[in-house]
Design an enzyme around this catalytic site. Structure first.
Site, PDB file in Angstrom:
ATOM      1  N   ILE A  72      11.036 -42.966 -12.865  1.00  0.00           N
ATOM      2  CA  ILE A  72      12.052 -44.006 -13.020  1.00  0.00           C
ATOM      3  C   ILE A  72      13.041 -43.875 -11.872  1.00  0.00           C
ATOM      4  CG2 ILE A  72      13.932 -44.873 -14.466  1.00  0.00           C
ATOM      5  CD1 ILE A  72      11.153 -45.518 -15.579  1.00  0.00           C
ATOM      6  N   LYS A  73      13.167 -44.945 -11.086  1.00  0.00           N
ATOM      7  CA  LYS A  73      14.068 -44.921  -9.928  1.00  0.00           C
ATOM      8  C   LYS A  73      15.470 -45.330 -10.343  1.00  0.00           C
ATOM      9  CE  LYS A  73      12.877 -46.162  -5.617  1.00  0.00           C
ATOM     10  NZ  LYS A  73      12.322 -47.054  -4.569  1.00  0.00           N
ATOM     11  N   VAL A  74      16.421 -44.516  -9.922  1.00  0.00           N
ATOM     12  CA  VAL A  74      17.830 -44.728 -10.261  1.00  0.00           C
ATOM     13  C   VAL A  74      18.653 -44.500  -8.995  1.00  0.00           C
ATOM     14  CG1 VAL A  74      19.745 -43.888 -11.696  1.00  0.00           C
ATOM     15  CG2 VAL A  74      17.411 -43.884 -12.620  1.00  0.00           C
TER      16      VAL A  74
END
Length: 317
Positions: A131-133
Site C-alpha cells: 500500500i503506497k502512502v
C-alpha cells in the site's frame, strides 16, 4: 552479451514503474508500482475499457449515492489494474492511497484496509501487495499501524533524510526515495544546470539513505524511484530495489556497457538512535527546502490526477 538490465537484475530487484500491462510483459520485472498519474494514463488505453466498466458496475451495485459511487469506482479501478499486473509479475503490486488523505492518519488506514479487502476478495494475499502512502508524518504513522496488522506499505514522495529515518523507525516495509524530482528541483532553483551521475543530488540522497539504513541495521527496503536518465540508475546499482519506467528499462536492455555495483555497505552495524519525535521530524524535514517543496508538489500533482480520473469516471456513473 549481458545487457545492463540483466546485470542490474543480478544485484538489485528491478521493478516496473508503470500501469501499462504490455510494457510489464515485455520487461518482466519482479514487481510493479502504480500511482494516480499512472492509473490515469493507463485508463486511457483501449485494453483497459473492460476494467473501467467493471469498476463502474461494482460501484453502482455498492451504493446509490453518486459521491460514494465515485470513491468506490476509483478504488476498484486501481485494484482491477493491480490484479491484471499481478497476473504477470511474480512479486508485488504497489497501489496508492488517495493523496488527498496524506495528512489524515485515520482516513489513510481506513482506505488502505479497503484496498486490501478488495484484493483479498479477488483471491490475492497481503504478501503480494504494497500500500503506497505519502511520507508525511501522518502517513508514516498510518503505515506504522498498518504494518502491525500485516499490511505492508511503500512510503512514497520521500525526499528528506528525516522522512527516511522516520519510516525506518516506524518499521515500514519499503520506502521509495525519489531521484529525478530532486534533480529537477536543483536544476530549477540553483545556477547549476548539468550534473554528472555521481554528483546528481538525487543519487547522493538515495545513496545516503541506503548507507544510513545499512549502518544502523534497519530492515526497511530502499527502492529508488523517479529517474530522469540511466546514469542515475547505474549509479545506484546494488540498491535493494529500483522502480524504473519502461522507456529507461528499454535503454538498459539495449546497452551492453559494463555495470559495476555502486551500493554495497560493508561497515559495522551500529546501535540505532532514539526515534525522531514529531517536532524533531518537522524541524529536520523543514530545514530542507527541496524536500518541503517536492513533497507538497507531489501530493498536489497526485491529487490533481485523481480529480481528472474522477471526472472521467463520473461521466460513466
Amino acid at each position: 552479451m549481458t545487457t545492463q538490465l540483466d546485470a542490474l537484475r543480478n544485484m538489485t530487484v528491478v521493478v516496473a514503474d508503470t500501469g501499462d500491462i504490455e510494457a510489464i510483459k515485455k520487461y518482466q520485472p519482479q514487481d510493479a508500482t502504480t500511482n494516480p498519474s499512472l492509473i490515469l494514463s493507463a485508463s486511457a488505453l483501449p485494453q483497459y475499457a473492460s476494467l473501467i466498466d467493471d469498476a463502474i458496475n461494482y460501484a453502482k451495485a455498492k451504493s446509490t449515492d453518486k459521491a460514494q459511487q465515485l470513491i468506490d469506482a476509483e478504488d476498484k479501478l486501481a485494484v482491477n489494474i493491480g490484479l491484471e499486473i499481478l497476473k504477470i509479475v511474480p512479486g508485488r503490486i504497489s497501489t496508492e492511497v488517495d493523496a488527498r488523505l496524506s495528512y489524515d492518519t485515520a482516513a489513510t488506514v481506513e482506505k488502505a484496509r479497503k484496498l486490501i479487502k478488495l484484493y483479498n476478495e479477488a483471491g490475492i494475499n497481503n504478501d503480494r501487495i504494497l500500500i503506497k502512502v505519502a511520507s508525511t508524518w501522518q502517513g508514516i504513522r498510518a503505515a506504522e499501524i498498518l504494518e502491525k496488522e500485516g499490511i505492508n506499505c511503500n512510503l512514497t514522495l520521500l525526499f528528506s533524510q528525516a522522512q527516511a529515518r522516520a519510516c525506518a523507525e516506524a518499521g515500514v516495509y519499503l520506502i521509495s526515495p525519489f531521484v529525478g524530482r530532486i534533480l529537477d528541483w536543483y536544476k530549477a532553483n540553483t545556477d547549476k544546470k548539468e550534473y554528472v551521475p555521481n554528483e546528481d543530488p538525487g543519487v547522493i540522497s538515495v545513496t545516503s539513505i541506503y548507507n544510513y539504513y545499512k549502518q544502523y541495521g534497519y530492515q526497511t527496503v530502499v527502492m529508488g524511484a523517479s529517474f530522469r536518465n540511466i546514469g542515475e540508475i547505474t549509479e545506484l546499482a546494488g540498491c535493494d530495489r529500483l522502480t524504473i519506467a519502461p522507456a529507461l528499462l528499454k535503454e538498459l536492455q539495449e546497452s551492453n556497457a559494463d555495470l559495476p555495483r555502486k551500493l554495497d555497505y560493508k561497515g559495522e552495524v551500529k546501535p540505532k538512535p532514539a526515534p525522531l519525535t514529531e517536532s524533531q521530524f518537522y524541524w529536520e524535514h523543514n530545514n530542507d527546502p527541496m524536500a518541503v517543496d517536492k513533497l507538497a508538489e507531489g501530493i498536489r500533482k497526485f491529487a490533481a490526477d485523481i480529480e481528472k480520473l474522477e471526472a472521467m469516471l463520473s461521466t460513466k456513473l
